[in-house]
Design an enzyme around this catalytic site. Structure first.
Site, PDB file in Angstrom:
ATOM      1  N   CYS A  87       0.873  -1.179   0.000  1.00 20.61           N
ATOM      2  CA  CYS A  87       0.000   0.000   0.000  1.00 20.61           C
ATOM      3  C   CYS A  87       0.905   1.222   0.000  1.00 20.61           C
ATOM      4  O   CYS A  87       1.633   1.467   0.971  1.00 20.61           O
ATOM      5  CB  CYS A  87      -0.917  -0.005   1.218  1.00 20.61           C
ATOM      6  N   CYS A 230      -4.992   6.181  -3.994  1.00 22.32           N
ATOM      7  CA  CYS A 230      -4.318   4.878  -3.892  1.00 22.32           C
ATOM      8  C   CYS A 230      -2.879   5.107  -4.329  1.00 22.32           C
ATOM      9  O   CYS A 230      -2.634   5.501  -5.474  1.00 22.32           O
ATOM     10  CB  CYS A 230      -5.004   3.849  -4.777  1.00 22.32           C
TER      11      CYS A 230
END
Length: 292
Positions: A87, A230
């Protein structure tokens, strides 16, 4: 019942619940993670990050083989409780959490190695917060058609791996991007075995200004739904746009997401071209939550 002390943080609106478990004593179930992330009945977040020593969990053995100095492992789970490889926003917030909690430091000019399920990622402080080397990227053989609510016809996607899987779709204008409903999961044809994050991209006009490429992006994250940003998806979107633009396209990009703007840089390394992500990372509050 277990009482969990946590911090809430975000990187350009992509938000996380973080907690420290150095010896790997706390094993949350997927249902517990999903409850913590629930925005009505829990704390609310796009994912949960556990700070655990690499030596304390099975996934850490390969990390320590790659880099014995990678003391800390970012154990990241999506909002539905499923584990994820990496991530990009989360790892910057993870670095902020380690530094502010006195668990690690980053001396001037040096990097902090962090273990992930995608391998070791190096984080350094930058003018905007933190920069992370996401490692070597690659085009995949997965170029599915993508259907999404709000798109009148399916669009071709480009498969890109930056430690986790992505499919990037080019759209012609802001109106089409704004009309998308990314609550429902976009449909990939053919489906990918492990799913993918799906990014929808529109170029600015002009695409390049002062040597920097500029795009706008929205994303549906696998296991979390639409998020305000993101990090790895931002990198994938910039890589895809550079690929489409051709050999004259720049290696530095600014990507605007609903949660803010992130920087992406491509650079040569010994094992091939790497991609780096830079942007802010903030901790906003601390708390306790009791879970069954």
């Amino acid at each position: 019942m277990t009482t969990l002390s946590f911090s809430k943080g975000h990187g350009t609106g992509n938000d996380f619940v973080l907690f420290s478990d150095p010896e790997g004593a706390i094993d949350l179930t997927p249902a517990q993670i999903a409850l913590i992330c629930d925005r009505h009945f829990g704390v609310g977040a796009d994912g949960v990050i556990r700070a655990v020593r690499s030596s304390a969990i099975p996934e850490g053995s390969s990390v320590l083989s790659e880099d014995p100095t990678a003391e800390w492992f970012m154990d990241y789970h999506n909002a539905d409780g499923t584990p994820a490889e990496m991530c990009g926003n989360g790892i910057r917030v993870f670095a902020r959490y380690l530094l502010d909690g006195g668990l690690a430091d980053i001396p001037a000019g040096q990097t902090l190695p962090v273990g992930t399920r995608a391998g070791v990622r190096d984080v350094q402080q930058s003018g905007t917060g933190f920069q992370v080397d996401l490692g070597r990227w690659r085009l995949t053989d997965d170029d599915p058609l993508v259907r999404a609510k709000g798109l009148k016809v399916a669009r071709p996607g480009l498969g890109i791996d930056v430690g986790n899987p992505h499919v990037v779709v080019a759209l012609p204008d802001d109106d089409e991007l704004d009309r998308l409903d990314l609550g429902p999961t976009p449909i990939l044809d053919p489906e990918l075995p492990d799913g993918a994050n799906v990014e929808f991209v529109v170029p600015f006009e002009p695409l390049v200004a002062d040597g920097i490429g500029r795009i706008r992006m929205r994303v549906h994250e696998r296991g979390s739904g639409e998020t305000l940003a993101c990090g790895t998806g931002t990198a994938a979107a910039a890589l895809a746009t550079r690929f489409w633009a051709g050999s004259g396209a720049p290696d530095n990009w600014k990507v605007r997401t609903p949660g803010g703007t992130l920087g992406v840089r491509m650079f040569a390394a010994e094992d091939g071209e790497h991609v780096a992500l830079s942007g802010p990372a903030e901790l906003v509050f601390d708390g306790e939550v009791t879970i069954g």
